[in-house]
Design a protein around this motif. Structure first.
Motif, PDB file in Angstrom:
ATOM      1  N   UNK A  48       2.035   7.004  -6.591  1.00 13.81           N
ATOM      2  CA  UNK A  48       1.028   8.018  -6.928  1.00 13.81           C
ATOM      3  C   UNK A  48       1.548   9.419  -6.599  1.00 13.81           C
ATOM      4  N   UNK A  49       2.219   9.525  -5.472  1.00 17.67           N
ATOM      5  CA  UNK A  49       2.784  10.818  -5.085  1.00 17.67           C
ATOM      6  C   UNK A  49       3.865  11.256  -6.070  1.00 17.67           C
ATOM      7  N   UNK A  50       4.656  10.296  -6.553  1.00 17.14           N
ATOM      8  CA  UNK A  50       5.673  10.616  -7.560  1.00 17.14           C
ATOM      9  C   UNK A  50       5.031  11.116  -8.842  1.00 17.14           C
ATOM     10  N   UNK A  51       3.909  10.521  -9.197  1.00 14.22           N
ATOM     11  CA  UNK A  51       3.213  10.949 -10.408  1.00 14.22           C
ATOM     12  C   UNK A  51       2.694  12.376 -10.276  1.00 14.22           C
ATOM     13  N   UNK A  52       2.078  12.675  -9.110  1.00 14.55           N
ATOM     14  CA  UNK A  52       1.581  14.037  -8.872  1.00 14.55           C
ATOM     15  C   UNK A  52       2.736  15.026  -8.834  1.00 14.55           C
ATOM     16  N   UNK A  53       3.805  14.643  -8.123  1.00 11.64           N
ATOM     17  CA  UNK A  53       4.962  15.534  -8.010  1.00 11.64           C
ATOM     18  C   UNK A  53       5.622  15.749  -9.371  1.00 11.64           C
ATOM     19  N   UNK A  54       5.562  14.732 -10.248  1.00 17.82           N
ATOM     20  CA  UNK A  54       6.131  14.885 -11.580  1.00 17.82           C
ATOM     21  C   UNK A  54       5.411  15.959 -12.388  1.00 17.82           C
ATOM     22  N   UNK A 113       0.840  -1.203   0.000  1.00 13.72           N
ATOM     23  CA  UNK A 113       0.000   0.000   0.000  1.00 13.72           C
ATOM     24  C   UNK A 113       0.873   1.250   0.000  1.00 13.72           C
ATOM     25  N   UNK A 114       1.913   1.225   0.830  1.00  8.96           N
ATOM     26  CA  UNK A 114       2.833   2.370   0.884  1.00  8.96           C
ATOM     27  C   UNK A 114       3.519   2.558  -0.462  1.00  8.96           C
ATOM     28  N   UNK A 115       3.896   1.458  -1.136  1.00  9.30           N
ATOM     29  CA  UNK A 115       4.547   1.549  -2.445  1.00  9.30           C
ATOM     30  C   UNK A 115       3.604   2.169  -3.473  1.00  9.30           C
ATOM     31  N   UNK A 116       2.329   1.743  -3.468  1.00 12.91           N
ATOM     32  CA  UNK A 116       1.365   2.293  -4.415  1.00 12.91           C
ATOM     33  C   UNK A 116       1.164   3.794  -4.191  1.00 12.91           C
ATOM     34  N   UNK A 117       1.075   4.195  -2.910  1.00 12.02           N
ATOM     35  CA  UNK A 117       0.876   5.616  -2.607  1.00 12.02           C
ATOM     36  C   UNK A 117       2.119   6.431  -2.928  1.00 12.02           C
ATOM     37  N   UNK A 118       3.267   5.845  -2.738  1.00  9.40           N
ATOM     38  CA  UNK A 118       4.501   6.544  -3.088  1.00  9.40           C
ATOM     39  C   UNK A 118       4.583   6.776  -4.592  1.00  9.40           C
TER      40      UNK A 118
END
Length: 798
Positions: A705-711, A698-703
């Protein structure tokens, strides 16, 4: 299809503010006429309960008894009093072996729930095994009970002879009582036993009473660590590399490591702490030597009481002072002298208590107080805020009690230094408090916060619903009202939705009914405040860094929560943290989306204006374009009319919008907050602990997703940087041909503007910009092409 569309619409209506028409004011308890229609509508000063609905109570004050007969078997008596009105019974504590006991206790029975015409007061003898013995009783007819209306003096208690079951009064003793009919305005109301909470036993009784709390007086403690002299390390073979660690209570701060190894280090660093009166902690300073990369050794220690430091009321620096620092000696050769204290060094400090700052214990977005700590710097209040906490409606069950859902609700309000807590109404989904409170207002641009909670500290066999926590009072909802949005001297009576966001989604927990009035004391002072900073001037003369503000606010919130948690009854930590928005800085994808669309909505006016200008430019409506041409030429001929026209236009817009001004205070907006549109996984992430307690996948999936938003954010920031660097490249000669062209163009334009009148230039530019579409090309303009060809530093990045 139509039913599915109707459901969200009904939800939106359910989440909105509602108008209510409660019967505010005072009236006679038996329906007599006073004022109009049995209500008092006199001057405000004559009544302190004109913003709540009157609630009538039967009060029974049990003072003491005398000459009670002894038990024939034990020759003693363990007396207590039982007051019975219909199905409700209230008991005093019992005394052991006392013939003349004193109880001094008041019982309050809600008039709306009384189903008896007789008040019975029994005196009984407590028995450990058998049934309690009956000593005597006194009866009162409800119709004969007098009415007391404040500000009348309290009713004097009287002695009554105790009767036996047959009505005889032979040697049964006497009891002193006072019985009257009153309202919640009665002085006896806050400390009385209430029939509304008859099921609460033992220590839980203290947790249901209404109370007013005052914030502890908070100070910023500034410690300027300047230097130290003659620092003596344990290993004398090499000079020490020292830093200073300062501690106040649980707060620990460190200076930077002195860059050089020396016995006379210098730092000149400010360390700022939060301290609360009365000062219970001391300032503890330790000099520590970086003996090795993983080891810090304590060289010396110093403890200073906080009440000895100077109070600073302005920006002028306080005097510095040298303090002798002592250490405990250690070493192989010292033997038993290990505890002998000997002089080691001294430290140079400048310490003061900052009285000209306001200690922030809440977010500046919802700040309720802006006054500095030092009372002598306070201004006069500019208004009075009066709040009637009336009731709650349709509350959801928060726990199970004997297999049934129940809620024991109370309301907390926080404004300025004053917190209020209503009494707890047990086992009711529609509690009525009808309590009124008053605050002095020092700044209109402040916010009052209300929170409704379920009391989970009443004892008994109640169990909380899953996920609500083990011993914490559960959140039912929160309401914020900004005073500057209220009209002066108007009573607002509204029902506010109580909304809570949970991992499962948005849920309406009920509604809170309030009556609010903001009274102005000085309109000139209010107008004066609008031109001055929100916080005291020291926040701008010597500001804190962003990290310092966040850290100090967190420490202040902890101190407030601990101090209020020590009151009786305590205002618990979870309540204080919820009211002060302790988790407002935690990352939330939902909140980030909401803030993004808030920014987009801000530019909606600019975007619509640019679209309208584009339509004018393309002659979509020829009449409008011709009128714009006429206005443009008028302003060209008379440029002195430009600024007056702009301000007159804004004045007319403001007057026009007055018709559509908001009629209600703002409330929690689910659409603005993106609460309904949030994905369940986003909410689950928002309510995750810090650090996370979720599974690795779950943490990997959210990380990811956060990378995608931050990108995406990274791309936008890079584009903005590219445009700025292209502007810089116009004159930087990074592209020598582009800069040469631009420099020659600037020279030609300068000469042309010098010899051409400005009105002619403006008229030509306006005609060119508003030219007809048949004279336009669909290709980008020459300036745009030239600008996009300029170099940026993006090609130099790895």
């Amino acid at each position: 299809m139509s039913s599915s569309q109707a459901a969200p619409k009904s939800n939106q209506e359910d989440y909105k503010l509602k108008d209510t028409k409660p019967e505010l004011g005072e009236r006679w308890p038996h329906g007599g006429q006073r004022g109009g229609s049995g209500w008092i509508y006199s001057e405000r000063a004559t009544s302190t309960y004109d913003l709540v609905e009157q609630m009538f109570y039967l009060y029974v004050r049990v003072v003491k008894a005398k000459d009670l007969p002894p038990n024939p078997v034990t020759s003693n008596v363990d007396p207590y009093v039982e007051v019975k009105v219909g199905n409700y019974k209230g008991k005093t504590k019992h005394f052991e072996k006392k013939f003349n006991p004193e109880w001094k206790q008041v019982f309050a029975f809600s008039k709306d729930k009384i189903q008896s015409s007789v008040v019975e007061v029994f005196v009984k003898d407590k028995e450990m095994v058998a049934k309690d013995d009956y000593i005597g009783k006194v009866e009162f007819d409800m119709h004969e009970v007098p009415t007391r209306v404040p500000p009348d003096s309290p009713l004097a208690p009287q002695w009554y002879r105790l009767e036996n079951l047959r009505g005889e009064t032979r040697t049964r003793g006497e009891i002193m009582l006072a019985v009257w009919m009153g309202t919640q305005a009665d002085e006896a109301f806050p400390e009385a036993w209430h029939s509304d909470s008859a099921s609460v036993k033992g220590e839980g009784v203290y947790n249901i009473r209404s109370k007013v709390y005052v914030n502890p007086k908070l100070w910023y403690l500034r410690v300027n660590v300047i230097e130290a002299q003659d620092v003596e390390p344990q290993d004398k073979s090499q000079p020490p590399q020292v830093f200073v660690k300062a501690q106040v209570g649980q707060q620990v701060l460190k200076t930077k490591l002195c860059p050089t190894k020396t016995t006379n280090p210098m730092w000149n660093e400010d360390l700022v702490f939060v301290a609360a009166e009365p000062f219970e902690e001391q300032l503890v300073l330790t000099l520590e030597n970086k003996a090795s990369p993983g080891k810090d050794e304590v060289v010396a220690k110093l403890s200073l009481p906080l009440n000895k430091f100077e109070i600073r009321l302005d920006h002028r620096p306080v005097h510095s002072r040298w303090y002798n620092v002592e250490r405990f000696g250690f070493g192989v050769l010292e033997g038993d002298k290990g505890n002998e204290r000997k002089f080691s060094s001294r430290i140079h400090l400048r310490v003061c208590l900052e009285g000209a700052y306001h200690v922030l214990d809440e977010s500046t977005m919802y700040i309720s107080d802006t006054r500095p700590t030092a009372r002598q710097l306070w201004k006069q209040p500019i208004g009075i805020l009066e709040v009637g906490i009336l009731s709650a409606q349709s509350l959801q069950p928060m726990k199970t009690n004997n297999g049934k859902g129940s809620t024991d609700a109370y309301c907390v309000a926080k404004y300025g230094q004053k917190w209020v807590r209503t009494r707890t109404i047990t086992e009711s989904f529609n509690p009525k408090w009808n309590e009124q409170y008053t605050w002095e207002v020092y700044d209109p641009c402040t916010v009052i916060t209300f929170g409704v909670f379920d009391n989970c500290h009443l004892g008994g066999g109640s169990q909380q619903t899953p996920g609500s926590g083990a011993k914490n009072d559960s959140r039912v909802g929160k309401v914020r009202i900004r005073l500057s949005t209220l009209e002066m001297d108007r009573i607002y009576t509204n029902s506010y939705p109580l909304l809570v966001l949970r991992p499962s989604g948005l849920k309406k927990m009920g509604e809170l009914q309030l009556a609010i009035r903001f009274t102005c004391l000085s309109l000139a002072h209010i107008i004066y405040l609008y031109g001055h900073p929100l916080l005291p001037k020291m926040h701008y003369l010597h500001p804190f860094t962003v990290n310092q503000v966040d850290s100090l606010r967190y420490q202040a919130m902890n101190i407030v929560a601990v101090r209020l948690g020590r009151a009786e009854p305590p205002l618990r930590k979870e309540v204080v943290e919820y009211m002060l928005d302790v988790d407002s800085h935690i990352w939330s994808l939902r909140r980030s989306k909401a803030n993004f669309f808030r920014i987009v909505s801000l530019f909606s006016g600019v975007i619509s204006m640019s679209k309208w200008l584009g339509e004018v430019q393309k002659w979509k409506n020829p009449v409008t374009t011709i009128l714009v041409h006429v206005l443009f030429f008028i302003l060209i001929c008379y440029p002195e009319l430009i600024l007056p026209t702009i301000f007159l236009y804004m004045f007319l817009i403001g007057i026009w919008n007055f018709r559509f001004r908001p009629r209600h205070p703002p409330h929690m907006d689910t659409k603005l907050s993106w609460a309904e549109a949030a994905h369940p996984d986003e909410l689950d992430e928002e309510f995750d602990t810090f650090p996370t307690s979720k599974a690795q996948d779950v943490v990997k999936m959210r990380y990811d997703r956060l990378r995608s938003v931050a990108g995406r954010i990274q791309t936008v920031v890079g584009d903005i940087a590219t445009q700025g660097e292209r502007f810089h490249a116009l004159l930087s000669w990074r592209d020598p041909r582009a800069t040469s062209l631009f420099v020659i163009f600037c020279l030609i334009v300068a000469i042309a503007l010098y010899v051409t009148p400005f009105k002619v230039v403006a008229a030509v530019a306006g005609i060119f910009w508003l030219r007809h579409p048949r004279f336009r090309s669909k290709l980008p303009s020459v300036p745009s092409n030239f600008f996009k060809r300029l170099p940026s530093r993006a090609d130099s990045m790895l």
